[in-house]
Design a protein around this motif. Sequence first.
Motif, PDB file in Angstrom:
ATOM      1  N   TYR A   1      10.199  -1.790 -13.676  1.00 17.41           N
ATOM      2  CA  TYR A   1      10.201  -2.901 -12.725  1.00 17.41           C
ATOM      3  C   TYR A   1      11.409  -3.829 -12.845  1.00 17.41           C
ATOM      4  CZ  TYR A   1       5.509  -1.544 -11.372  1.00 17.41           C
ATOM      5  OH  TYR A   1       4.435  -0.837 -10.887  1.00 17.41           O
TER       6      TYR A   1
ATOM      7  N   TYR B   1       4.673   0.807  -5.163  1.00 18.76           N
ATOM      8  CA  TYR B   1       6.067   0.338  -5.204  1.00 18.76           C
ATOM      9  C   TYR B   1       6.885   1.142  -6.212  1.00 18.76           C
ATOM     10  CZ  TYR B   1      10.026  -2.331  -6.918  1.00 18.76           C
ATOM     11  OH  TYR B   1      11.277  -2.676  -7.347  1.00 18.76           O
ATOM     12  N   SER B   2       6.379   1.285  -7.437  1.00 20.07           N
ATOM     13  CA  SER B   2       7.172   1.946  -8.480  1.00 20.07           C
ATOM     14  C   SER B   2       7.361   3.429  -8.188  1.00 20.07           C
ATOM     15  CB  SER B   2       6.521   1.748  -9.851  1.00 20.07           C
ATOM     16  OG  SER B   2       5.279   2.426  -9.940  1.00 20.07           O
TER      17      SER B   2
ATOM     18  N   ARG C   1       2.486  -4.001 -15.505  1.00 12.99           N
ATOM     19  CA  ARG C   1       1.311  -3.637 -14.722  1.00 12.99           C
ATOM     20  C   ARG C   1       1.042  -2.140 -14.655  1.00 12.99           C
ATOM     21  NH1 ARG C   1       5.419  -5.249 -11.397  1.00 12.99           N
ATOM     22  NH2 ARG C   1       4.632  -7.377 -11.348  1.00 12.99           N
TER      23      ARG C   1
ATOM     24  N   THR D   1       2.502   1.799  -9.622  1.00 12.32           N
ATOM     25  CA  THR D   1       2.026   1.260  -8.349  1.00 12.32           C
ATOM     26  C   THR D   1       2.701   2.035  -7.225  1.00 12.32           C
ATOM     27  OG1 THR D   1       3.839  -0.340  -8.242  1.00 12.32           O
ATOM     28  CG2 THR D   1       1.792  -1.077  -9.309  1.00 12.32           C
TER      29      THR D   1
ATOM     30  N   THR E   1       0.830  -1.206   0.000  1.00 14.13           N
ATOM     31  CA  THR E   1       0.000   0.000   0.000  1.00 14.13           C
ATOM     32  C   THR E   1       0.864   1.255   0.000  1.00 14.13           C
ATOM     33  OG1 THR E   1      -0.060   0.080   2.415  1.00 14.13           O
ATOM     34  CG2 THR E   1      -1.768  -1.238   1.314  1.00 14.13           C
ATOM     35  N   GLU E   2       0.201   2.389  -0.264  1.00 13.45           N
ATOM     36  CA  GLU E   2       0.912   3.669  -0.241  1.00 13.45           C
ATOM     37  C   GLU E   2       1.542   3.903   1.132  1.00 13.45           C
ATOM     38  OE1 GLU E   2       1.547   5.789  -2.535  1.00 13.45           O
ATOM     39  OE2 GLU E   2       0.117   5.459  -4.167  1.00 13.45           O
TER      40      GLU E   2
ATOM     41  N   VAL F   1       3.332  -6.081  -5.342  1.00  8.16           N
ATOM     42  CA  VAL F   1       2.621  -5.807  -6.597  1.00  8.16           C
ATOM     43  C   VAL F   1       1.808  -7.041  -6.978  1.00  8.16           C
ATOM     44  CG1 VAL F   1       4.348  -4.172  -7.481  1.00  8.16           C
ATOM     45  CG2 VAL F   1       4.611  -6.624  -7.927  1.00  8.16           C
ATOM     46  N   SER F   2       1.022  -6.913  -8.028  1.00 12.65           N
ATOM     47  CA  SER F   2       0.325  -8.058  -8.609  1.00 12.65           C
ATOM     48  C   SER F   2       0.542  -8.039 -10.116  1.00 12.65           C
ATOM     49  CB  SER F   2      -1.172  -7.998  -8.285  1.00 12.65           C
ATOM     50  OG  SER F   2      -1.730  -6.803  -8.815  1.00 12.65           O
TER      51      SER F   2
END
Length: 604
Positions: A159, A136-137, A131, A134, A96-97, A125-126
């Motif tokens: 990624y 993450y990114s 994708r 996110t 999550t953020e 991530v998924s």
Amino acid sequence: MTENATPALGRRTVLQAAFAAPAVAALAGAPVAQAAPAADDSRFTIAVLPDTQYLLDEGGSDPEPVREALRSLAKRRREANIVFMAHLGDVTEHGTEREMRLADSVFDSIGNQVPYSVLAGNHDVSGDDQRGPTPYSRVFGPERFQRMKTFGGFAPGGYNSFHVITAGGRQWLLLALDWRVSDKGIQWAQGVLDEHRALPTVLTTHDLVGGSPEAALSEHGKRLWDNLIRRNDQIFLTLNGHYWPSGRVTLTNDAGNPVHLHITNYQERYYGGAGMVRFYSFDLARNVIDVETFSPWLLTHRDTLPEAETAELSGELDRFTVEIDFRRRFAGFAPPALPASRPARAVLVRGTAAYWRFDREGLPSAAAGPVAPGVVARDLTGNGNDLTVEHLHASAPDVLTWSTDHHDTQPAHASLTFAGGKAPDRGAVLRTAGNAPLNSQKFESGYTIETFLKLPSPFTGDHAFMGVLSWEGRAGDAGKHSGWSDDEPTCSLNVSGERFLQFVVYPVPVDADPTSWSHAIPVGRWTHVAIVNDGRRTTTYVDGAKIARNAAGESRGITTQGRPFVLGATQFALRYGQGFYGSLGDTRIVARALRPSEFLTARG
């Protein structure tokens, strides 16, 4: 190349001191020295930080072990020569953020002290690496890494990334691949490998092998293996998390070379793994990677049983050594650049009494195959100490052969291989003529005798006290009676049954035989030997290092008797028995003590 488990050897106290002391100093306000690791040091470390998800969980966790792990890497970067840190994914529990903002602040603990990579795991991530943006990114995308000196680039989408690490006198490639690399991602990785064809490569990802103690490729791992890893010989080591407990396996790639695949994950252990770090400590001189696993956070406080059990792991899957002949393993894509040969004039230093080499400059008839009796190796000083080949006893023609094999730093790129032995005695020698000046030279002001030798691997048979070089004669005939036997020569270099070098000499003014003994010399590789006498004592060097068992007695000169100098054997009672078993290269005798910087191994 094999992997061997090694015992813990009581390093817990050492590690605790190494991590605790800097922390105490920092708390006390004392400065902590920071300096960049040495890029040409043959020993360096890549640190690995696996799945930290249970410690970066917004539902309730403690990020302090991860902070301490990162701080400790920054503090120890010079001491352990830490050149890089690789996180193996699952940074957070939910991706999550809020969790990524926490991860952002935690990773600030390492600052810009150690370059690092952070790849995405399935808890971050998924889907695959196509994708889109996110949390993450936004935290661990290209912007975070662009200022790192190792950073090479990101794939479109952000990624997959790569870094180029300079360590051990060369460059290394590290790929950090998403937990689900798409076909486009694999194509990108192949492009990076193609652009860095000569770089040994460590591939990091989240999901590749699982299972313990012997790991196996996962379904996704099989795809990566078949489409990327096995096809690229430069990938020699892979590291992944995701599964537990830890495990490892060695697979053979399409080039017929081993690839070491390791799983590193400790999230199931006490305190979510407690910020466990794994060190991959490369030692290029020893041809090994030493692996150890520990929690810097727990090493500083472990009052309870769970803490003590987790602080440092010593099982065979967590503390072991990977043996790799780096030069041989990398030769297919990065052949070593060997030094060029040097002409004789470049190594005829002041005082050189004799110098022989076996390329065509010193052995004009040099050619692959047997070397016949009567062939002459020229003394390139011009002093008249030429050597003539003789076969001992009824030895076969191939008892002496010529080869281009040589020590990397030897001036001439050639050598002679002797097939001497016992039962029956056999061998070959190269002897000076009866009137050669070297036969009577006393060297009372000092001397240096150098040679390059190589014992075969496997080293089979009984070759105890075979001679490398010597002067012919009997000690008793020179009035020397205090040594092992009156029948031994007055100066010889031999190899004992334990492969110890033995240098025995009868000095000019006294009846004594001060003898030096080395450690066991290796088989299957070239060794440089230098015997240095300063007119008082003798010091023997093996590959530039002074040996421990140098003779303590005073030693001035060599009691030569006007008899020939010989390569390839040592007489006893004026008779040759066995000959040398192995290879000999350039040999030089100088009438003064040389410094190591003047040895034949020195360049420029």
